[in-house]
Design an enzyme around this catalytic site. Structure first.
Site, PDB file in Angstrom:
ATOM      1  N   PRO A 174       0.793  -1.227   0.000  1.00  0.00           N
ATOM      2  CA  PRO A 174       0.000   0.000   0.000  1.00  0.00           C
ATOM      3  C   PRO A 174       0.829   1.282   0.000  1.00  0.00           C
ATOM      4  O   PRO A 174       1.846   1.374   0.684  1.00  0.00           O
ATOM      5  CB  PRO A 174      -0.833  -0.110   1.279  1.00  0.00           C
ATOM      6  N   ASN A 175       0.352   2.219  -0.777  1.00  0.00           N
ATOM      7  CA  ASN A 175       0.904   3.590  -0.881  1.00  0.00           C
ATOM      8  C   ASN A 175       2.210   3.665  -1.668  1.00  0.00           C
ATOM      9  O   ASN A 175       2.708   4.763  -1.909  1.00  0.00           O
ATOM     10  CB  ASN A 175       1.072   4.234   0.512  1.00  0.00           C
ATOM     11  N   ARG A 222       4.935  10.944  -2.490  1.00  0.00           N
ATOM     12  CA  ARG A 222       4.634  10.589  -1.107  1.00  0.00           C
ATOM     13  C   ARG A 222       5.848  10.857  -0.206  1.00  0.00           C
ATOM     14  O   ARG A 222       6.913  10.258  -0.411  1.00  0.00           O
ATOM     15  CB  ARG A 222       4.307   9.096  -1.056  1.00  0.00           C
ATOM     16  N   TYR A 254      11.089   9.069   1.328  1.00  0.00           N
ATOM     17  CA  TYR A 254      11.182   8.065   0.266  1.00  0.00           C
ATOM     18  C   TYR A 254      11.876   8.551  -1.005  1.00  0.00           C
ATOM     19  O   TYR A 254      12.085   7.770  -1.929  1.00  0.00           O
ATOM     20  CB  TYR A 254       9.778   7.532  -0.060  1.00  0.00           C
ATOM     21  N   ASN A 280       8.000  -5.689  -0.717  1.00  0.00           N
ATOM     22  CA  ASN A 280       7.894  -4.529   0.169  1.00  0.00           C
ATOM     23  C   ASN A 280       6.422  -4.434   0.524  1.00  0.00           C
ATOM     24  O   ASN A 280       5.613  -3.906  -0.247  1.00  0.00           O
ATOM     25  CB  ASN A 280       8.386  -3.247  -0.515  1.00  0.00           C
ATOM     26  N   ALA A 339       3.122  -0.783   4.939  1.00  0.00           N
ATOM     27  CA  ALA A 339       2.585  -0.780   6.308  1.00  0.00           C
ATOM     28  C   ALA A 339       2.100  -2.164   6.744  1.00  0.00           C
ATOM     29  O   ALA A 339       2.100  -2.475   7.949  1.00  0.00           O
ATOM     30  CB  ALA A 339       1.461   0.241   6.421  1.00  0.00           C
ATOM     31  N   HIS A 356       4.009  -4.496   9.206  1.00  0.00           N
ATOM     32  CA  HIS A 356       3.958  -4.376  10.655  1.00  0.00           C
ATOM     33  C   HIS A 356       2.668  -4.929  11.251  1.00  0.00           C
ATOM     34  O   HIS A 356       2.485  -4.886  12.470  1.00  0.00           O
ATOM     35  CB  HIS A 356       4.126  -2.893  11.040  1.00  0.00           C
ATOM     36  N   ASP A 392       1.943 -15.789   6.581  1.00  0.00           N
ATOM     37  CA  ASP A 392       1.473 -17.159   6.301  1.00  0.00           C
ATOM     38  C   ASP A 392       1.557 -17.472   4.806  1.00  0.00           C
ATOM     39  O   ASP A 392       1.918 -18.590   4.418  1.00  0.00           O
ATOM     40  CB  ASP A 392       0.025 -17.328   6.776  1.00  0.00           C
ATOM     41  N   GLU A 403      12.675  -9.463   1.891  1.00  0.00           N
ATOM     42  CA  GLU A 403      11.895  -8.322   2.380  1.00  0.00           C
ATOM     43  C   GLU A 403      12.691  -7.042   2.121  1.00  0.00           C
ATOM     44  O   GLU A 403      13.871  -6.969   2.475  1.00  0.00           O
ATOM     45  CB  GLU A 403      11.643  -8.498   3.882  1.00  0.00           C
ATOM     46  N   HIS A 431      12.665  -2.661   2.273  1.00  0.00           N
ATOM     47  CA  HIS A 431      12.086  -1.356   2.620  1.00  0.00           C
ATOM     48  C   HIS A 431      13.003  -0.276   2.093  1.00  0.00           C
ATOM     49  O   HIS A 431      14.231  -0.376   2.237  1.00  0.00           O
ATOM     50  CB  HIS A 431      11.920  -1.208   4.133  1.00  0.00           C
ATOM     51  N   LEU A 432      12.412   0.740   1.512  1.00  0.00           N
ATOM     52  CA  LEU A 432      13.204   1.869   1.019  1.00  0.00           C
ATOM     53  C   LEU A 432      13.902   2.578   2.173  1.00  0.00           C
ATOM     54  O   LEU A 432      15.083   2.918   2.096  1.00  0.00           O
ATOM     55  CB  LEU A 432      12.292   2.858   0.280  1.00  0.00           C
ATOM     56  N   SER A 433      13.139   2.837   3.223  1.00  0.00           N
ATOM     57  CA  SER A 433      13.680   3.568   4.375  1.00  0.00           C
ATOM     58  C   SER A 433      14.287   2.602   5.381  1.00  0.00           C
ATOM     59  O   SER A 433      13.992   1.400   5.358  1.00  0.00           O
ATOM     60  CB  SER A 433      12.554   4.381   5.039  1.00  0.00           C
ATOM     61  N   ARG A 487      13.240   4.696  12.459  1.00  0.00           N
ATOM     62  CA  ARG A 487      11.956   5.404  12.461  1.00  0.00           C
ATOM     63  C   ARG A 487      11.142   5.046  13.709  1.00  0.00           C
ATOM     64  O   ARG A 487      11.703   4.577  14.694  1.00  0.00           O
ATOM     65  CB  ARG A 487      11.221   5.099  11.146  1.00  0.00           C
ATOM     66  N   ARG A 541       7.455   0.584  13.605  1.00  0.00           N
ATOM     67  CA  ARG A 541       8.011   0.055  12.347  1.00  0.00           C
ATOM     68  C   ARG A 541       9.166  -0.934  12.602  1.00  0.00           C
ATOM     69  O   ARG A 541       9.730  -1.486  11.671  1.00  0.00           O
ATOM     70  CB  ARG A 541       8.515   1.195  11.459  1.00  0.00           C
TER      71      ARG A 541
HETATM   72  C1  DQA Z   1       8.245   1.049   3.900  1.00  0.00           C
HETATM   73  C2  DQA Z   1       8.342   1.243   5.412  1.00  0.00           C
HETATM   74  C3  DQA Z   1       6.997   1.018   6.073  1.00  0.00           C
HETATM   75  O1  DQA Z   1       7.094   1.206   7.480  1.00  0.00           O
HETATM   76  C4  DQA Z   1       5.972   2.004   5.536  1.00  0.00           C
HETATM   77  O2  DQA Z   1       4.699   1.749   6.094  1.00  0.00           O
HETATM   78  C5  DQA Z   1       5.914   2.036   4.061  1.00  0.00           C
HETATM   79  C6  DQA Z   1       7.161   1.922   3.285  1.00  0.00           C
HETATM   80  C7  DQA Z   1       9.559   1.395   3.176  1.00  0.00           C
HETATM   81  O3  DQA Z   1       9.717   0.988   2.030  1.00  0.00           O
HETATM   82  O4  DQA Z   1      10.423   2.080   3.742  1.00  0.00           O
HETATM   83  O5  DQA Z   1       4.857   2.248   3.469  1.00  0.00           O
HETATM   84  O6  DQA Z   1       7.953  -0.315   3.641  1.00  0.00           O
END
Ligand code: DQA
Length: 146
Positions: free
Chosen positions: A11-12, A19, A24, A75, A78, A81, A88, A99, A101-103, A108, A112
């Site tokens: 998502p997002n 964003r 990001y 990725n 959210a 978490h 599963d 897995e 994550h950009l950040s 943070r 997270r």
């Molecule tokens: C994220 C980190 C997550 O905590 C956050 O909810 C995101 C992006 C990242 O790529 O850094 O939407 O997965």
């Protein structure tokens, strides 16, 4: 035989580029997909892409990966978490999953710092922006060679 990897974004992440750019950056999801496709091409790995804002769609994408791809880059944004369903699904797929994550989620907010994905993942890459996806392709390439 050539390997195939699916990059699944949650998502997002469709909003990347506009964003929270201070977190990001300016990179868009299309930029990330082009970066991954180019790197996959160099390694002879086919790269497919999927993005959804819906948890169930992400579960479906992971389920469908089994049988059609050899590895997953996820990725889950959210849902990382919160989602036992995604954990599963990864376990059920039996596919090596990286897995991403950009950040740097550990620099943070505390909420997270916990991931439901990590226990099911072969490894975790975070904090390197879009480069993390390229590193994840390299990680899967190593796993495929073993
Ligand atoms: C994220 C980190 C997550 O905590 C956050 O909810 C995101 C992006 C990242 O790529 O850094 O939407 O997965």
């Amino acid at each position: 035989m050539g390997k195939s990897v699916i990059v699944i974004n949650g998502p997002n992440l469709n909003l990347l580029g506009t964003r929270e750019p201070e977190i990001y950056g300016a990179v868009t999801l299309a930029d990330i997909e082009a970066l991954c496709a180019g790197h996959g091409n160099k390694l002879g790995i086919e790269i497919a892409f999927s993005q959804s804002n819906q948890e169930g769609d992400l579960v479906d994408a992971i389920q469908n990966a089994a049988g059609s791809h050899d590895g997953i880059i996820l990725n889950a944004a959210a849902y990382t978490h919160t989602s036992i369903a995604l954990m599963d699904a990864i376990k059920a797929s039996g596919l090596p999953t990286i897995e991403v994550h950009l950040s740097n989620v550990f620099a943070r907010e505390p909420f997270r710092h916990h991931s439901y994905i990590s226990p099911a993942a072969a490894g975790v890459i975070c904090g390197f922006g879009a480069k993390g996806y390229v590193l994840a392709i390299d990680a899967l390439a190593d796993i495929f060679e073993k």
